[in-house]
Motif scaffolding. Structure first.
Motif, short mmCIF file in Angstrom:
data_model
loop_
_atom_site.label_atom_id
_atom_site.label_comp_id
_atom_site.label_asym_id
_atom_site.label_seq_id
_atom_site.Cartn_x
_atom_site.Cartn_y
_atom_site.Cartn_z
N VAL A 2 134.15 -15.96 106.61
CA VAL A 2 132.82 -15.79 107.49
C VAL A 2 132.98 -14.61 108.53
O VAL A 2 134.11 -14.58 109.07
CB VAL A 2 132.19 -17.00 108.53
N THR A 3 132.06 -13.80 108.57
CA THR A 3 132.23 -12.70 109.53
C THR A 3 131.03 -12.57 110.35
O THR A 3 129.99 -12.88 110.19
CB THR A 3 132.25 -11.23 108.69
N CYS A 4 131.37 -11.83 111.56
CA CYS A 4 130.30 -11.66 112.67
C CYS A 4 129.06 -10.81 112.01
O CYS A 4 129.47 -9.58 111.53
CB CYS A 4 130.90 -11.18 113.84
N GLU A 5 127.96 -11.46 112.05
CA GLU A 5 126.83 -10.29 111.68
C GLU A 5 126.59 -9.11 112.27
O GLU A 5 126.11 -8.17 111.82
CB GLU A 5 125.52 -11.34 111.74
N ARG A 6 127.27 -9.01 113.58
CA ARG A 6 126.99 -7.87 114.31
C ARG A 6 128.15 -6.82 114.02
O ARG A 6 127.85 -5.40 113.99
CB ARG A 6 126.78 -8.30 115.93
N CYS A 7 129.29 -7.40 114.37
CA CYS A 7 130.32 -6.32 114.18
C CYS A 7 131.24 -6.37 113.16
O CYS A 7 132.28 -5.56 112.85
CB CYS A 7 131.16 -6.58 115.55
N GLY A 8 131.10 -7.56 112.23
CA GLY A 8 132.08 -7.89 111.14
C GLY A 8 133.42 -8.24 111.24
O GLY A 8 134.17 -8.36 110.30
N GLU A 9 133.68 -8.66 112.37
CA GLU A 9 134.98 -9.27 112.70
C GLU A 9 135.11 -10.77 111.84
O GLU A 9 134.19 -11.38 111.89
CB GLU A 9 135.21 -9.70 114.23
N THR A 10 136.23 -10.92 111.25
CA THR A 10 136.11 -12.20 110.65
C THR A 10 136.64 -13.10 111.86
O THR A 10 137.14 -13.30 112.74
CB THR A 10 138.07 -12.07 109.78
N LEU A 11 135.72 -14.35 111.40
CA LEU A 11 135.55 -15.41 112.35
C LEU A 11 136.55 -16.62 112.04
O LEU A 11 136.51 -17.04 110.78
CB LEU A 11 134.30 -15.89 112.50
N THR A 12 137.27 -17.27 112.72
CA THR A 12 138.05 -18.48 112.73
C THR A 12 137.24 -19.50 113.28
O THR A 12 137.37 -20.65 112.63
CB THR A 12 139.55 -18.39 113.29
N GLU A 13 136.38 -19.10 114.42
CA GLU A 13 135.40 -20.15 114.86
C GLU A 13 134.12 -19.60 115.01
O GLU A 13 133.58 -19.00 116.09
CB GLU A 13 135.99 -20.59 116.28
N PRO A 14 133.21 -19.45 113.73
CA PRO A 14 132.09 -19.10 113.80
C PRO A 14 131.07 -19.76 114.91
O PRO A 14 131.22 -21.11 114.97
CB PRO A 14 131.43 -19.27 112.20
N ARG A 15 130.26 -19.06 115.46
CA ARG A 15 129.31 -19.61 116.53
C ARG A 15 127.76 -19.36 116.05
O ARG A 15 127.46 -17.95 116.14
CB ARG A 15 129.52 -19.00 117.76
N PRO A 16 127.15 -20.13 115.38
CA PRO A 16 125.89 -20.09 114.94
C PRO A 16 125.15 -19.88 116.10
O PRO A 16 124.92 -20.60 117.18
CB PRO A 16 125.50 -21.28 114.18
N CYS A 17 123.99 -18.96 116.08
CA CYS A 17 123.00 -18.65 117.16
C CYS A 17 121.71 -19.70 116.73
O CYS A 17 121.47 -20.03 115.84
CB CYS A 17 122.34 -17.25 116.89
N SER A 18 121.41 -20.01 117.86
CA SER A 18 120.47 -21.23 117.96
C SER A 18 118.93 -20.71 117.45
O SER A 18 118.31 -21.73 117.21
CB SER A 18 120.30 -22.05 119.46
#
Length: 61
Positions: A2-18
């Motif tokens: 999973v990557t951040c939808e905004r900056c593309g950073e690889t996510l170890t702890e994704p945070r979904p937007c409510s």
């Protein structure tokens, strides 16, 4: 992966937007930080925000 939808950073702890459900890094997790379309809908003065609370079932009943 999973990557951040905004900056593309690889996510170890994704945070979904409510509001929109997309995944973001810690820096972009807040709706204001990723130009969230869901936030625009919530701020719509012509719309109605539904909290899901049904006031017909009050504690006094």
């Amino acid at each position: 992966m999973v990557t951040c939808e905004r900056c593309g950073e690889t996510l170890t702890e994704p945070r979904p937007c409510s509001y929109c459900g997309s995944q973001f890094c810690a820096d972009h997790r807040l709706p204001e930080s990723h130009d969230c379309a869901g936030l625009d809908e919530w701020r719509d003065t012509g719309g109605h925000f539904d909290s899901g609370f049904d006031d017909s079932m009050s504690a006094e009943d």
